[in-house]
Write an enzyme that holds these catalytic residues in place. Structure first.
Site, PDB file in Angstrom:
ATOM      1  N   GLY A  89      60.710  -4.470-126.357  1.00 30.99           N
ATOM      2  CA  GLY A  89      60.655  -5.762-125.695  1.00 30.99           C
ATOM      3  C   GLY A  89      60.037  -5.678-124.313  1.00 30.99           C
ATOM      4  N   GLY A 117      61.384  -5.119-121.493  1.00 29.77           N
ATOM      5  CA  GLY A 117      61.844  -3.970-120.719  1.00 29.77           C
ATOM      6  C   GLY A 117      61.069  -2.713-121.030  1.00 29.77           C
ATOM      7  N   ASN A 175      57.681  -2.998-119.511  1.00 29.27           N
ATOM      8  CA  ASN A 175      57.791  -2.720-118.082  1.00 29.27           C
ATOM      9  C   ASN A 175      57.846  -1.226-117.814  1.00 29.27           C
ATOM     10  OD1 ASN A 175      60.081  -2.040-115.842  1.00 29.27           O
ATOM     11  ND2 ASN A 175      58.740  -3.678-115.140  1.00 29.27           N
ATOM     12  N   GLU A 176      58.663  -0.500-118.567  1.00 37.38           N
ATOM     13  CA  GLU A 176      58.828   0.932-118.322  1.00 37.38           C
ATOM     14  C   GLU A 176      57.522   1.684-118.556  1.00 37.38           C
ATOM     15  OE1 GLU A 176      61.738   4.708-119.448  1.00 37.38           O
ATOM     16  OE2 GLU A 176      61.957   2.807-120.521  1.00 37.38           O
ATOM     17  N   THR A 221      63.657  -9.298-127.914  1.00 35.80           N
ATOM     18  CA  THR A 221      64.244 -10.614-128.138  1.00 35.80           C
ATOM     19  C   THR A 221      63.269 -11.718-127.740  1.00 35.80           C
ATOM     20  OG1 THR A 221      66.440  -9.723-127.700  1.00 35.80           O
ATOM     21  CG2 THR A 221      66.191 -12.105-127.568  1.00 35.80           C
ATOM     22  N   ASP A 239      42.916 -11.508-112.513  1.00 30.79           N
ATOM     23  CA  ASP A 239      42.180 -12.319-111.534  1.00 30.79           C
ATOM     24  C   ASP A 239      42.388 -11.858-110.093  1.00 30.79           C
ATOM     25  OD1 ASP A 239      44.805 -13.084-111.283  1.00 30.79           O
ATOM     26  OD2 ASP A 239      44.452 -15.237-111.459  1.00 30.79           O
ATOM     27  N   GLU A 250      64.034  -5.721-115.918  1.00 26.03           N
ATOM     28  CA  GLU A 250      64.713  -4.633-115.222  1.00 26.03           C
ATOM     29  C   GLU A 250      65.217  -5.133-113.866  1.00 26.03           C
ATOM     30  OE1 GLU A 250      65.422  -1.790-116.694  1.00 26.03           O
ATOM     31  OE2 GLU A 250      64.403  -2.627-118.436  1.00 26.03           O
TER      32      GLU A 250
END
Length: 298
Positions: free
Chosen positions: A63, A65, A68-69, A92, A214, A270
């Site tokens: 997902g 998270g 992001n990691e 989710t 951008d 996070e």
């Protein structure tokens, strides 16, 4: 063919459709190796390993998270060692993947990652952390951070809306001071969002015209309002601007946020909590494989 590592959230690793897709793509000649995470930090370690062995591509299987990691891990590598990034959406909400129109079907998503053309996209640095989609502060972060995992799984993205209704009944605005390129503000805010992507919180569109390449991010500030101002608030939501009374939207390449008390911030799922946060746009920091005509790419 591409030399790639699929870094997949351990909770999703046993899904039969993913195993089948990996097998089919290996049969086509792709060198696709799988790395399974157990806890936060494993993804960072696997990204570092991929950079050290010269992998062409890392695919974030999970997902927001997980995305992001993996993007954070790529930002920690020297530029010349950074593999490109792909996404296999398994979460989710999958807000960033949804914004980029990345397919949720495992075979389609992995095929896109392996055979699509990567484009240079921006990241945002928040103090010592990096994120690719949205940092939400205040009320929005409190909702996302406090939504139980079981409720997310049961209600999918609707869990965030339900928790939002519960939280707002007892919510007090935060006192903040903001400074950006062409904007300064001191006062109260209910929600703040730093947007590289367009949506967060299970499909809530925060910056409908944001682009991930951008060179700027979109900043959204929402203030509390009396019930008799609902018509004006609705109009400002439909047409946000830097001059809105209750809802402000502007662009910048950096922003500093100050508060007397620590404010909860959510970076792509996070949590971060700090009195002072400095946000800096990192143009073209990583290469990301997205569909042709991706609406978030200029």
């Amino acid at each position: 063919m591409v030399n790639a590592h699929l870094i997949i959230n351990g909770k999703k690793a046993g899904i039969p459709a993913i195993r089948d897709a990996v097998g089919l793509l290996r049969d086509k000649g792709h060198n696709l190796q799988v790395r399974v995470t157990w806890e936060y930090g494993d993804g960072l370690r696997y990204v570092k390993e991929a950079g050290e062995v010269g992998v062409d591509l890392v695919i974030a299987g999970g997902g927001d998270g997980t995305v992001n990691e993996i993007s954070h891990g790529l930002a920690l590598l020297d530029q010349e060692k950074r593999p490109a990034m792909g996404i296999l959406p398994l979460g989710t909400a999958n807000d960033f993947a949804t914004c980029c129109t990345i397919p949720t079907d495992p075979l389609a998503a992995l095929k896109l990652a392996l055979e699509g053309k990567p484009v240079a996209v921006d990241l945002i640095q928040a103090n010592e952390r990096f994120f690719i989609n949205v940092a939400s502060a205040g009320f929005g972060a409190a909702v996302t951070n406090e939504t139980p995992a079981e409720l997310k799984n049961f209600l999918a993205g609707g869990a965030y809306t339900l928790m939002g209704m519960v939280k707002i009944l007892n919510f007090s605005p935060y006192a903040v001071r903001l400074k950006a390129e062409n904007y300064e503000y001191e006062g109260e805010a209910v929600i703040g969002a730093i947007c590289n992507g367009r949506q967060a919180g299970g499909g809530q569109v925060l910056a409908r015209n944001a682009f991930i390449n951008d060179g700027v991010f979109d900043v959204l500030i929402a203030r509390s309002f009396p019930l008799n101002a609902i018509e004006q608030v609705t109009a400002e939501i439909s047409n946000p601007s830097p001059n809105g009374e209750y809802l402000t939207l502007f662009q910048s390449a950096w922003l500093e946020s100050f508060a007397d008390e620590p404010i909860p911030v959510n970076l792509d799922g996070e949590p971060l909590k700090s009195k002072t946060v400095r946000y800096d746009l990192l143009p073209g920091a990583i290469r990301l494989t997205v569909p042709e005509n991706c609406p978030c790419v200029k």
